[in-house]
Structure formats: structure tokens, C-alpha cells
Design an enzyme around this catalytic site. Structure first.
Site, mmCIF file in Angstrom:
data_model
loop_
_atom_site.group_PDB
_atom_site.id
_atom_site.type_symbol
_atom_site.label_atom_id
_atom_site.label_comp_id
_atom_site.label_asym_id
_atom_site.label_seq_id
_atom_site.Cartn_x
_atom_site.Cartn_y
_atom_site.Cartn_z
ATOM 1 N N ARG A 150 -93.141 -49.730 9.950
ATOM 2 C CA ARG A 150 -92.874 -48.701 10.981
ATOM 3 C C ARG A 150 -93.798 -47.486 10.982
ATOM 4 O O ARG A 150 -93.460 -46.472 11.610
ATOM 5 C CB ARG A 150 -91.429 -48.189 10.859
ATOM 6 C CG ARG A 150 -90.371 -49.266 10.902
ATOM 7 C CD ARG A 150 -90.327 -49.984 12.208
ATOM 8 N NE ARG A 150 -89.198 -50.908 12.293
ATOM 9 C CZ ARG A 150 -89.237 -52.057 12.948
ATOM 10 N NH1 ARG A 150 -90.335 -52.435 13.586
ATOM 11 N NH2 ARG A 150 -88.187 -52.834 12.985
ATOM 12 N N HIS A 153 -95.023 -60.988 6.425
ATOM 13 C CA HIS A 153 -94.421 -60.496 7.673
ATOM 14 C C HIS A 153 -93.383 -59.403 7.378
ATOM 15 O O HIS A 153 -92.210 -59.682 7.153
ATOM 16 C CB HIS A 153 -93.760 -61.668 8.411
ATOM 17 C CG HIS A 153 -93.389 -61.353 9.830
ATOM 18 N ND1 HIS A 153 -93.468 -62.287 10.834
ATOM 19 C CD2 HIS A 153 -92.928 -60.228 10.420
ATOM 20 C CE1 HIS A 153 -93.070 -61.752 11.972
ATOM 21 N NE2 HIS A 153 -92.734 -60.503 11.749
ATOM 22 N N HIS A 177 -84.182 -50.762 10.943
ATOM 23 C CA HIS A 177 -83.791 -49.980 12.118
ATOM 24 C C HIS A 177 -82.791 -48.916 11.699
ATOM 25 O O HIS A 177 -82.069 -49.079 10.708
ATOM 26 C CB HIS A 177 -83.161 -50.873 13.182
ATOM 27 C CG HIS A 177 -84.157 -51.730 13.896
ATOM 28 N ND1 HIS A 177 -85.076 -51.221 14.783
ATOM 29 C CD2 HIS A 177 -84.394 -53.061 13.834
ATOM 30 C CE1 HIS A 177 -85.832 -52.209 15.238
ATOM 31 N NE2 HIS A 177 -85.455 -53.331 14.673
ATOM 32 N N ASP A 236 -89.729 -61.083 7.544
ATOM 33 C CA ASP A 236 -89.627 -60.372 8.824
ATOM 34 C C ASP A 236 -88.731 -59.140 8.654
ATOM 35 O O ASP A 236 -87.915 -58.822 9.530
ATOM 36 C CB ASP A 236 -89.101 -61.286 9.942
ATOM 37 C CG ASP A 236 -89.323 -60.672 11.328
ATOM 38 O OD1 ASP A 236 -89.927 -59.587 11.403
ATOM 39 O OD2 ASP A 236 -88.873 -61.269 12.322
HETATM 40 O O1 DOR Z 1 -85.984 -59.122 15.128
HETATM 41 C C1 DOR Z 1 -87.121 -58.701 15.253
HETATM 42 N N1 DOR Z 1 -87.442 -57.447 14.937
HETATM 43 N N2 DOR Z 1 -88.057 -59.516 15.728
HETATM 44 C C2 DOR Z 1 -89.288 -59.089 16.021
HETATM 45 O O2 DOR Z 1 -90.101 -59.877 16.416
HETATM 46 C C3 DOR Z 1 -89.635 -57.655 15.904
HETATM 47 C C4 DOR Z 1 -88.796 -57.022 14.900
HETATM 48 C C5 DOR Z 1 -88.890 -55.528 14.905
HETATM 49 O O3 DOR Z 1 -89.998 -54.999 14.981
HETATM 50 O O4 DOR Z 1 -87.856 -54.871 14.806
HETATM 51 ZN ZN ZN Z 2 -91.622 -59.645 13.322
#
Ligand code: DOR
Ligand code: ZN
Length: 429
Positions: free
Chosen positions: A69, A65, A314, A310
Site C-alpha cells: 500500500r 504477491h 484494508h 495476495d
Molecule cells: O482481493 C483483492 N485485493 N484482489 C486484488 O486483486 C486486489 C487486492 C487489493 O489490492 O486489495
Molecule cells: Zn492482488
């Protein structure tokens, strides 16, 4: 002469073979040729000998996971930057989520990700495809064609599939291709415009909350659909005590249900949001200490099938927005191993064999790749770890493009010394 690599004297941990002992690993032409005691016998004939004394030698780590991007948000991460981060963190295989811009929802999209991954020549890059077109939850995406192109599963991650009839159709459809359907369990009607866990903390902070029920209601619903279809289903990043209980019952009933847990849901709580630091804004949100404890118990009990970062990079400029509007996500790929060690090995929730299992053979099984073990003939993906080396997490040293990491400044144990992918050293310290 064949291309040969000998890793000697390491503590070899291969959960698929119940192996945890000091021995050597020989890789020939990109594949595992033998794990055993060579006593110097082959040393003279191999191209490179790596002395792994005092180190752990594991099958290459797998993260099912990550968010790389690409396409669309290359300023946050690219397949190249994410892959470089992955090998530096010991991961020889990663699965990219399809919530890109546009979403990964066709055969060509899947091929694009794979091609970029191959060109980068770092980690193996896989992806999941979207369940529904544009991840809008209405019309099924081209799941069959994506499966044929090698998609390792389907998810609308970032968002749950809200309509139960659509989810049922997706499960029935996926059955034909023998590929897992994964879900970001979150019922929008419960979650509303929430930005953190719903409870005392969110009330004090004056922020809208996401109730645990948002996750649990969808997970409960999906389990009913799995009962009906018997299709392989994977609950992504579970975060609540109630979800643990649902998974426990589903597994008791021998349903084909698996789940994953992230480092942040094991190490952080909703209280971290107290200073409105958006680096703690993540979805599913950080929960309470009881939930953290329940997740650890679930891991100790064997209910959890994979550890997954995960990794959600950003831009700084976006994370600098106020808590209400900043995007959800934590970039953690490069410190994931150290975080798992802190969360699970140090408090003795798991031993090394258990931890490595959740980072290799077990996630490999979920996504159906023939990896995650050092059995003879398997691809030569290996990670060498110094388990005792302490280091300080410094976002400025990340190879990832993003810096939205709340662990900056933390000291963790466990340093990746070398990452070997298909018999090639793709990272070394
Ligand atoms: O915190 C998260 N960021 N949860 C998600 O499900 C998507 C992810 C993202 O794509 O930034
Ligand atoms: Zn995710």
C-alpha cells in the site's frame, strides 16, 4: 574474523538441490558457505550457533504477491509494517503489487519501493510495475525503464488488462527485457459489478456474481497471445477448475506459462460469504468446493508454480461497509505458512519438499531472482520453522497494520522460529 553463523542439527529442506535431511548450514559474510555435517568442527570459531534440532531449515520463503500500500494508503500498510510482518512470517523476499496510489509505473516509483525496503532492513522488498499507465489499460507504462530499475515483472493487478491489443503489445515489449508479465485474469464484461462468485450462493444472497468465465476467458485469451509471442506469462491467483485445465493444456504445449494459488482459494469457499462477512470478500472471489479440489489436484500434479498470499490489507472502517461496497482483499501474510500446511501438508497434497519448492525456488524462478536455494555462494536467506508447533491466529498480534483476516481464531501448525536475511537474524521468536 568473518561474520559466521552456524545452524546445526536441523532438517534441511532445499528443493533446488533435492535435499531433505538432517545436517548443518554455515553462513559466512551473508552468504551460504556450506551445507553438510560439521560434527562440531566449526562451532568454536563461529559467532553464533543456532541449534535447530527438531526444526525445518529452509531457504528463505518468497511471496511474489503482496500489497504493501505504499505510496498512498499508508494507514492500511507501509513497506515497513508489511516487511516486519513478512519476516515474522518467514518471508525473506516479497514482491509488492503496483496497485498503489498512485500506481507504481515509473523508474522512480520502483526505486522508491526498493529504497524503502532497504531502509526497513527486514525482508528483501521487490515490486512489479504496472503494465499500463494508471493501470487504466490503455497506454503502456514505462516498462523498459522500470525493468532497468529492477522491477521483477509487470501487472495491473487488482484489474486485468482488458484490451487484447494492449496485452499483446505489453508481451512483445516485455520480451526485450526478459521480465515476466503477470495478469489478474478477469474479463470486466463477464465480471460486471460482481462481488462474489456467481452461482447458487450469490443468487440466494442476492449479491451480483463474478462468473468463473470472467477468469477463464481472459486466461484463454492470454494463452493465445503467449502462443504467438512465446513471452513469459504468469497467471496470478487462479481460482477455478477451468483455469486449471487451461494451465494444464498450456503446460502440455510447453508454453512459458506459470501460475500461482492463494491460501484462501485452497481453504475457503463461496459459502463463507453466507453471513455477508466482508472479510471473505476477495477478488478473484472464493469459488465452490469443486474448484478448491481442482486447485489442490493441480498442485499435486505439479501444475502450480508458486504459492502466493495476495496479502491485501484494508482498513477496518472500510471492511465494515456492506458487502456490496467494501473493498476486496484478505490480509494473510502472517498466517500464510500455517494455512499452506493446513491446506496442503495435512491432507498430504504435498510433502515438505514440495511445499518448500513452491515457496522458494519455484517463485524465485518466475521473477528471475537468484534466490530460493541454499546452494553454496547464494545469499544467506534462511527460515527456521517448528513444523509441529500449534498456534492460534490472532489478528491483534499481527505486525501488519490491518486486521481483515477471516482466519482469526483458527488453530494452525507450523511456527516460524527465526528468519535470517543476508546472514542477519532479522526475526526470532
Ligand atoms: O482481493 C483483492 N485485493 N484482489 C486484488 O486483486 C486486489 C487486492 C487489493 O489490492 O486489495
Ligand atoms: Zn492482488
Amino acid at each position: 574474523m568473518a561474520n559466521q553463523l552456524l545452524i546445526k542439527n536441523g532438517r534441511v529442506i532445499d528443493p533446488a538441490n533435492d535435499l531433505d535431511r538432517k545436517c548443518d548450514v554455515l553462513i559466512v559474510d551473508g552468504a551460504v558457505a556450506e551445507v553438510g555435517d560439521f560434527n562440531g568442527a566449526v562451532e568454536k570459531s563461529v559467532e553464533r550457533v543456532i541449534d535447530a534440532a527438531g526444526k525445518l531449515v529452509t531457504p528463505g520463503l518468497i511471496d511474489i504477491h503482496v500489497h504493501f500500500r505504499e505510496p498512498g494508503d499508508e494507514e492500511e500498510e507501509t513497506i515497513a509494517s508489511g516487511s516486519a510482518a513478512a519476516v515474522a512470517a518467514g518471508f525473506t523476499s516479497v514482491v509488492c503489487m503496483p496497485n498503489t496510489n498512485p500506481a507504481i509505473e515509473s523508474e522512480t516509483d520502483v526505486e522508491y519501493v526498493h529504497r524503502k525496503g532497504r531502509q526497513t532492513r527486514k525482508t528483501h522488498v521487490y515490486c512489479m510495475g504496472a503494465v499500463t499507465k494508471k493501470r487504466e489499460g490503455v497506454e503502456l507504462a514505462e516498462m523498459g525503464l522500470m525493468a532497468e530499475a529492477g522491477a521483477r515483472g509487470f501487472t495491473d493487478d487488482g484489474h486485468g488488462v482488458q484490451d487484447p491489443a494492449v496485452m499483446l503489445r505489453a508481451l512483445k515489449y516485455a520480451k526485450m527485457f526478459d521480465v515476466v508479465v503477470a495478469q489478474h485474469c478477469q474479463d470486466d464484461s463477464f465480471a460486471g459489478s460482481g462481488v462474489m462468485n456467481a452461482g447458487y450462493c450469490s443468487t440466494i444472497l442476492g449479491l451480483p456474481g463474478i462468473d468463473a468465465l470472467a477468469e477463464e476467458a481472459m486466461l484463454w485469451r492470454d494463452i493465445q497471445l503467449v502462443k504467438k509471442t512465446q513471452v513469459q506469462y504468469h497467471a496470478q491467483h487462479i481460482s477455478t477448475t477451468g483455469s486449471v485445465e487451461l494451465i494444464r493444456q498450456a503446460k502440455k504445449g510447453s508454453l512459458p506459462v506459470t501460475c500461482e494459488v492463494t491460501p484462501h482459494h485452497l481453504l475457503l469457499t463461496e459459502q463463507c460469504c453466507a453471513d455477508y462477512d466482508t472479510n471473505y470478500k476477495v477478488n478473484p472471489p472464493l469459488r465452490g468446493q469443486k474448484d478448491v479440489d481442482a486447485l489442490k489436484e493441480a498442485i499435486a500434479e505439479g501444475l502450480v508454480d508458486a504459492l502466493a498470499s495476495d496479502h491485501a490489507p484494508h482498513l477496518q472502517s472500510e471492511k465494515e461497509l456492506e458487502f456490496l461496497t467494501a473493498p476486496f482483499g484478505i490480509a494473510s501474510l502472517e498466517c500464510a505458512l500455517g494455512l499452506y500446511i493446513k491446506a496442503l501438508i495435512e491432507p498430504k497434497v504435498l510433502d515438505w519438499l514440495g511445499l518448500v519448492r513452491l515457496m522458494t525456488a519455484s517463485p524465485a524462478r518466475i521473477i528471475g531472482i537468484d534466490k530460493g536455494t541454499l546452494s553454496r555462494g547464494k545469499q544467506g536467506d534462511v527460515t527456521i520453522i517448528d513444523p509441529d508447533a500449534e498456534w492460534k491466529i490472532d489478528v491483534n498480534e499481527f505486525l501488519s497494520k490491518s486486521r481483515n483476516c477471516p482466519y482469526h481464531g483458527w488453530t494452525v501448525k507450523g511456527k516460524v522460529e527465526m528468519t535470517i536475511v543476508g546472514g542477519e537474524v532479522r526475526y526470532e521468536i
